[in-house]
Write an enzyme that holds these catalytic residues in place. Structure first.
Site, mmCIF file in Angstrom:
data_model
loop_
_atom_site.group_PDB
_atom_site.id
_atom_site.type_symbol
_atom_site.label_atom_id
_atom_site.label_comp_id
_atom_site.label_asym_id
_atom_site.label_seq_id
_atom_site.Cartn_x
_atom_site.Cartn_y
_atom_site.Cartn_z
ATOM 1 N N ILE A 40 16.536 38.128 45.391
ATOM 2 C CA ILE A 40 16.532 38.223 43.931
ATOM 3 C C ILE A 40 15.142 37.856 43.439
ATOM 4 O O ILE A 40 14.620 36.795 43.788
ATOM 5 C CB ILE A 40 17.577 37.264 43.326
ATOM 6 C CG1 ILE A 40 18.977 37.645 43.801
ATOM 7 C CG2 ILE A 40 17.488 37.279 41.798
ATOM 8 C CD1 ILE A 40 20.048 36.628 43.448
ATOM 9 N N MET A 41 14.571 38.727 42.652
ATOM 10 C CA MET A 41 13.276 38.425 42.041
ATOM 11 C C MET A 41 13.559 37.558 40.819
ATOM 12 O O MET A 41 14.189 38.005 39.873
ATOM 13 C CB MET A 41 12.556 39.713 41.652
ATOM 14 C CG MET A 41 12.162 40.551 42.842
ATOM 15 S SD MET A 41 11.269 42.034 42.379
ATOM 16 C CE MET A 41 9.772 41.349 41.729
ATOM 17 N N ASP A 42 13.092 36.327 40.864
ATOM 18 C CA ASP A 42 13.368 35.398 39.784
ATOM 19 C C ASP A 42 12.208 34.423 39.665
ATOM 20 O O ASP A 42 11.559 34.108 40.656
ATOM 21 C CB ASP A 42 14.669 34.634 40.082
ATOM 22 C CG ASP A 42 15.159 33.813 38.912
ATOM 23 O OD1 ASP A 42 14.880 34.195 37.760
ATOM 24 O OD2 ASP A 42 15.814 32.790 39.146
ATOM 25 N N GLY A 43 11.943 33.963 38.457
ATOM 26 C CA GLY A 43 10.959 32.916 38.261
ATOM 27 C C GLY A 43 9.595 33.382 37.799
ATOM 28 O O GLY A 43 8.674 32.566 37.711
ATOM 29 N N ARG A 46 8.720 31.611 34.526
ATOM 30 C CA ARG A 46 8.452 30.184 34.778
ATOM 31 C C ARG A 46 7.081 30.007 35.423
ATOM 32 O O ARG A 46 6.331 29.103 35.079
ATOM 33 C CB ARG A 46 9.542 29.575 35.664
ATOM 34 C CG ARG A 46 10.842 29.326 34.935
ATOM 35 C CD ARG A 46 11.832 28.560 35.794
ATOM 36 N NE ARG A 46 12.218 29.253 37.010
ATOM 37 C CZ ARG A 46 13.147 30.196 37.069
ATOM 38 N NH1 ARG A 46 13.795 30.570 35.976
ATOM 39 N NH2 ARG A 46 13.450 30.768 38.211
#
Length: 187
Positions: A40-43, A46
């Site tokens: 999962i591509m996340d962040g 942030r």
């Protein structure tokens, strides 16, 4: 007379790094290498915020990381990679950010189709799954073009999941079911 050795040094270090990476991958690939990796591509937002960068820069950095990871996976011999890239919940963001993400997605899909891209280098077939009708029309057109252009690529597969639910129990069975359908179609 002063010679510029920066370019020579940089080329030597780059070549050494490439050789070292190939050696490490050769050793790693001696063991069992998975046929499929999903992530999962996340962040990205942030990361941008923590680095005092614009959100768009964070998303671009995420794409660069994706390309690096794909290169590593493909060099190791992984055939199937699934990327969970854009959930339905992302549409709840500010309209300007959603529009920016849509444009970035379209731009990066077009980049993947260029001759010198990782897609052509490794013979990657692209698949996009999800509720594609929720996406901006230019993005859908780019996705359709990418799937059409790469339909005969047989060495590797990149399955990009977009506009799917983020609920674990909703997304995982959907992704696994669709992945099994795609794998069975292409084998």
């Amino acid at each position: 007379m002063h010679k510029d050795t920066g370019g020579i040094t940089s080329n030597l270090l780059g070549g050494l790094s490439s050789c070292l990476r190939k050696c490490i991958f050769g050793i790693l690939s001696m063991g069992p290498v998975p046929h499929h990796i999903a992530f999962i591509m996340d962040g990205n937002r942030r990361f941008a915020k923590k680095s005092n960068l614009a959100e768009e820069i964070g998303h671009k950095a995420g794409f660069s990381s994706l390309i690096s990871m794909l290169r590593y996976y493909y060099e190791l011999g992984v055939k199937y990679v699934t990327v969970y890239a854009f959930s339905i919940d992302n549409f709840k963001r500010k309209p300007k950010e959603v529009q920016s993400l849509m444009e970035l997605m379209r731009e990066k899909i077009e980049e993947l189709l260029q001759d010198e891209s990782i897609i052509n280098e490794y013979g990657v077939k692209l698949h996009f799954i999800g509720n594609l009708q929720l996406l901006a029309e230019p993005v859908r057109i780019s996705m359709e073009k990418a799937m059409k252009v790469t339909v005969h690529n047989k060495q590797k597969v990149l399955l990009v999941c977009v506009a799917l639910t983020t609920s674990f129990f909703g997304a995982i069975p959907f992704i696994l079911f669709n992945l099994s359908l795609y794998i069975n179609k292409i084998i």
